[in-house]
Design a protein around this motif. Sequence first.
Motif, PDB file in Angstrom:
ATOM      1  N   THR A  64      33.175  42.010  45.287  1.00 44.62           N
ATOM      2  CA  THR A  64      32.922  40.579  45.335  1.00 44.62           C
ATOM      3  C   THR A  64      34.243  39.859  45.128  1.00 44.62           C
ATOM      4  O   THR A  64      34.958  40.133  44.157  1.00 44.62           O
ATOM      5  N   TYR A  65      34.570  38.983  46.056  1.00 51.94           N
ATOM      6  CA  TYR A  65      35.826  38.246  46.004  1.00 51.94           C
ATOM      7  C   TYR A  65      35.550  36.762  45.817  1.00 51.94           C
ATOM      8  O   TYR A  65      34.624  36.215  46.427  1.00 51.94           O
ATOM      9  N   ARG A  66      36.345  36.135  44.978  1.00 49.19           N
ATOM     10  CA  ARG A  66      36.345  34.676  44.894  1.00 49.19           C
ATOM     11  C   ARG A  66      37.522  34.209  45.716  1.00 49.19           C
ATOM     12  O   ARG A  66      38.651  34.626  45.471  1.00 49.19           O
TER      13      ARG A  66
ATOM     14  N   GLY B  20      30.084  28.198  50.207  1.00 50.58           N
ATOM     15  CA  GLY B  20      31.323  27.518  49.873  1.00 50.58           C
ATOM     16  C   GLY B  20      31.058  26.114  49.374  1.00 50.58           C
ATOM     17  O   GLY B  20      30.138  25.453  49.834  1.00 50.58           O
ATOM     18  N   SER B  21      31.839  25.680  48.397  1.00 49.71           N
ATOM     19  CA  SER B  21      31.723  24.292  47.969  1.00 49.71           C
ATOM     20  C   SER B  21      33.052  23.603  48.230  1.00 49.71           C
ATOM     21  O   SER B  21      34.119  24.140  47.958  1.00 49.71           O
TER      22      SER B  21
ATOM     23  N   ILE C 262      32.354  32.686  47.674  1.00 47.32           N
ATOM     24  CA  ILE C 262      32.188  34.069  47.245  1.00 47.32           C
ATOM     25  C   ILE C 262      32.007  34.884  48.515  1.00 47.32           C
ATOM     26  O   ILE C 262      31.195  34.531  49.368  1.00 47.32           O
ATOM     27  N   VAL C 263      32.797  35.918  48.650  1.00 49.10           N
ATOM     28  CA  VAL C 263      32.702  36.804  49.808  1.00 49.10           C
ATOM     29  C   VAL C 263      32.475  38.219  49.289  1.00 49.10           C
ATOM     30  O   VAL C 263      33.186  38.676  48.400  1.00 49.10           O
TER      31      VAL C 263
ATOM     32  N   ILE D  84      37.316  36.300  56.286  1.00 44.98           N
ATOM     33  CA  ILE D  84      35.897  35.938  56.326  1.00 44.98           C
ATOM     34  C   ILE D  84      35.706  34.526  55.771  1.00 44.98           C
ATOM     35  O   ILE D  84      35.003  33.701  56.350  1.00 44.98           O
ATOM     36  N   ALA D  85      36.350  34.244  54.655  1.00 46.47           N
ATOM     37  CA  ALA D  85      36.226  32.924  54.016  1.00 46.47           C
ATOM     38  C   ALA D  85      36.751  31.832  54.935  1.00 46.47           C
ATOM     39  O   ALA D  85      36.108  30.792  55.116  1.00 46.47           O
ATOM     40  N   GLU D  86      37.922  32.058  55.539  1.00 43.24           N
ATOM     41  CA  GLU D  86      38.513  31.045  56.420  1.00 43.24           C
ATOM     42  C   GLU D  86      37.617  30.799  57.635  1.00 43.24           C
ATOM     43  O   GLU D  86      37.465  29.659  58.088  1.00 43.24           O
TER      44      GLU D  86
END
Length: 112
Positions: free
Chosen positions: A8-10, A46-47, A62-63, A77-79
């Motif tokens: 789990t990545y922040r 995402g916030s 959170i990814v 993934i987040a981007e």
Amino acid sequence: MSTHTQHTYRVIVRGTFDGLSEESRARLLAEADEHGLTGMRFTPEGSLAYDRTLKHFSYRLIVVSDAADGEEMAAAIAEDRVETALRERGHGHGELKSSVTDMDTMKINYKR
């Protein structure tokens, strides 16, 4: 069959708004109070946080992805999620930068 370890990545994705339409600006300003730093939580969707200058923004996400793929994949993934969310809302943006924290390695480091 090999099992992949999921971590789990922040991820904090930062960027600047760019080429905002009048409608975009009006909507962002109308919602600005809901998007201050106090409301920031790490969530899968995402916030988004920004202020009334409508220059810079940050997204906290959170990814969950394969540990073998590492932090670069989590950032990608987040981007991708951020680009999709901004596009769906019609908000233009410049280049995105991410900082990633692997929550699983952090937990390991702090065990007594």
